[in-house]
Motif scaffolding. Structure first.
Motif, PDB file in Angstrom:
ATOM      1  N   ILE A 127       0.587   1.698  -3.660  1.00  0.00           N
ATOM      2  CA  ILE A 127      -0.592   2.086  -3.122  1.00  0.00           C
ATOM      3  C   ILE A 127      -0.565   2.193  -1.478  1.00  0.00           C
ATOM      4  O   ILE A 127      -0.645   3.386  -1.066  1.00  0.00           O
ATOM      5  CB  ILE A 127      -1.922   1.268  -3.490  1.00  0.00           C
ATOM      6  CG1 ILE A 127      -2.160   1.497  -4.897  1.00  0.00           C
ATOM      7  CG2 ILE A 127      -3.122   2.069  -2.651  1.00  0.00           C
ATOM      8  CD1 ILE A 127      -3.308   0.544  -5.419  1.00  0.00           C
ATOM      9  N   HIS A 128       0.149   1.212  -1.189  1.00  0.00           N
ATOM     10  CA  HIS A 128       0.403   1.228   0.225  1.00  0.00           C
ATOM     11  C   HIS A 128       1.359   2.284   0.836  1.00  0.00           C
ATOM     12  O   HIS A 128       0.896   3.276   1.712  1.00  0.00           O
ATOM     13  CB  HIS A 128       0.829  -0.072   0.956  1.00  0.00           C
ATOM     14  CG  HIS A 128       1.592  -0.125   1.857  1.00  0.00           C
ATOM     15  ND1 HIS A 128       1.129  -0.360   3.325  1.00  0.00           N
ATOM     16  CD2 HIS A 128       2.939   0.070   2.531  1.00  0.00           C
ATOM     17  CE1 HIS A 128       1.760  -0.079   4.457  1.00  0.00           C
ATOM     18  NE2 HIS A 128       3.038   0.003   3.822  1.00  0.00           N
ATOM     19  N   HIS A 129       2.484   2.400   0.088  1.00  0.00           N
ATOM     20  CA  HIS A 129       3.318   3.544   0.285  1.00  0.00           C
ATOM     21  C   HIS A 129       2.868   5.042   0.000  1.00  0.00           C
ATOM     22  O   HIS A 129       3.362   5.852   0.750  1.00  0.00           O
ATOM     23  CB  HIS A 129       4.698   3.348  -0.273  1.00  0.00           C
ATOM     24  CG  HIS A 129       5.541   2.203   0.390  1.00  0.00           C
ATOM     25  ND1 HIS A 129       5.789   2.244   1.852  1.00  0.00           N
ATOM     26  CD2 HIS A 129       5.932   0.968   0.084  1.00  0.00           C
ATOM     27  CE1 HIS A 129       6.429   1.183   2.195  1.00  0.00           C
ATOM     28  NE2 HIS A 129       6.574   0.424   1.332  1.00  0.00           N
ATOM     29  N   LYS A 130       2.004   5.084  -1.028  1.00  0.00           N
ATOM     30  CA  LYS A 130       1.524   6.375  -1.283  1.00  0.00           C
ATOM     31  C   LYS A 130       0.521   6.689  -0.153  1.00  0.00           C
ATOM     32  O   LYS A 130       0.589   7.918  -0.056  1.00  0.00           O
ATOM     33  CB  LYS A 130       0.793   6.124  -2.579  1.00  0.00           C
ATOM     34  CG  LYS A 130       0.305   7.582  -3.230  1.00  0.00           C
ATOM     35  CD  LYS A 130      -0.442   7.425  -4.487  1.00  0.00           C
ATOM     36  CE  LYS A 130      -1.677   6.837  -4.409  1.00  0.00           C
ATOM     37  NZ  LYS A 130      -2.569   6.622  -5.393  1.00  0.00           N
ATOM     38  N   GLY A 131      -0.033   5.808   0.505  1.00  0.00           N
ATOM     39  CA  GLY A 131      -0.912   6.157   1.628  1.00  0.00           C
ATOM     40  C   GLY A 131      -0.032   6.829   2.673  1.00  0.00           C
ATOM     41  O   GLY A 131      -0.203   7.663   3.272  1.00  0.00           O
ATOM     42  N   GLN A 132       1.119   6.076   2.984  1.00  0.00           N
ATOM     43  CA  GLN A 132       2.109   6.601   4.049  1.00  0.00           C
ATOM     44  C   GLN A 132       2.602   7.899   3.533  1.00  0.00           C
ATOM     45  O   GLN A 132       2.783   8.907   4.388  1.00  0.00           O
ATOM     46  CB  GLN A 132       3.343   5.764   3.938  1.00  0.00           C
ATOM     47  CG  GLN A 132       3.006   4.490   4.489  1.00  0.00           C
ATOM     48  CD  GLN A 132       4.472   3.606   4.625  1.00  0.00           C
ATOM     49  OE1 GLN A 132       5.039   3.427   3.838  1.00  0.00           O
ATOM     50  NE2 GLN A 132       4.963   3.116   5.822  1.00  0.00           N
ATOM     51  N   LEU A 133       2.670   8.324   2.468  1.00  0.00           N
ATOM     52  CA  LEU A 133       3.144   9.686   1.811  1.00  0.00           C
ATOM     53  C   LEU A 133       2.229  10.542   1.896  1.00  0.00           C
ATOM     54  O   LEU A 133       2.592  11.849   2.519  1.00  0.00           O
ATOM     55  CB  LEU A 133       3.644   9.453   0.195  1.00  0.00           C
ATOM     56  CG  LEU A 133       4.176  10.691  -0.197  1.00  0.00           C
ATOM     57  CD1 LEU A 133       5.299  11.098   0.357  1.00  0.00           C
ATOM     58  CD2 LEU A 133       4.472  10.754  -1.656  1.00  0.00           C
ATOM     59  N   PHE A 134       0.852  10.173   1.828  1.00  0.00           N
ATOM     60  CA  PHE A 134      -0.132  11.170   2.302  1.00  0.00           C
ATOM     61  C   PHE A 134      -0.057  11.453   3.793  1.00  0.00           C
ATOM     62  O   PHE A 134      -0.049  12.816   3.994  1.00  0.00           O
ATOM     63  CB  PHE A 134      -1.677  10.438   2.113  1.00  0.00           C
ATOM     64  CG  PHE A 134      -2.148  10.729   0.657  1.00  0.00           C
ATOM     65  CD1 PHE A 134      -2.743  12.001   0.395  1.00  0.00           C
ATOM     66  CD2 PHE A 134      -2.112   9.632  -0.192  1.00  0.00           C
ATOM     67  CE1 PHE A 134      -3.321  11.980  -0.702  1.00  0.00           C
ATOM     68  CE2 PHE A 134      -2.640  10.071  -1.436  1.00  0.00           C
ATOM     69  CZ  PHE A 134      -3.213  11.067  -1.789  1.00  0.00           C
TER      70      PHE A 134
END
Length: 152
Positions: A127-134
């Motif tokens: 979830i953390h890295h998905k936020g970065q991807l956004f």
């Protein structure tokens, strides 16, 4: 988490969004890095999928099990295919886990944690890295993005 099926459902509600986030990404954007030492857009996606696989296999094996380093995709189609394959493989590992494996303590970089806790950490990491991807996607100019979690 009371059982592995609930965990998988929660994880997939996030992983499905990762697939959707790649809809408008172009091959030319795969190498984008927001700073010189940062991961590329493609590298970040592969880190997300690879980390969950590593955590799942670590719980399955009862010891830290490093993941294989995937080849860098040459096209967005290759990246999408890699994400789909990784998702299927990781889900298969997760579905194979027994209650004993979920409860067993595992030494993970100096911490002894039950498998179920490692899996929750893995989901939080994703979830953390998905936020970065956004953020990456906004920086490359993609305006239409999915909600951060899917319904199922």
């Amino acid at each position: 988490m009371t059982n592995i099926n609930e965990f998988i459902a929660g994880w997939k509600s996030h992983r499905n969004v990762l697939h959707d986030m790649l809809t408008d990404v172009t091959t030319e954007q795969l190498s984008y890095k927001p700073w010189e030492k940062g991961m590329s857009l493609a590298g970040l996606v592969l880190h997300i999928t690879g980390a969950m696989d590593m955590f799942a296999k670590t719980v399955q094996n009862g010891v830290y099990t490093p993941g294989a380093k995937p080849a860098a995709p040459a096209t967005i189609e290759e990246l999408k295919s890699a994400v789909a394959t990784a998702t299927e493989q990781t889900e298969a590992v997760l579905r194979s886990l027994t209650p004993e494996q979920l409860a067993a303590p595992i030494d993970f970089f100096g911490n002894s944690l039950p498998g179920v806790v490692l899996l929750q950490n893995a989901k939080d990491h994703e979830i953390h890295h998905k936020g970065q991807l956004f953020v990456y996607l906004r920086l490359v100019g993609i305006e239409k993005l999915p909600f951060f979690v899917s319904k199922g």
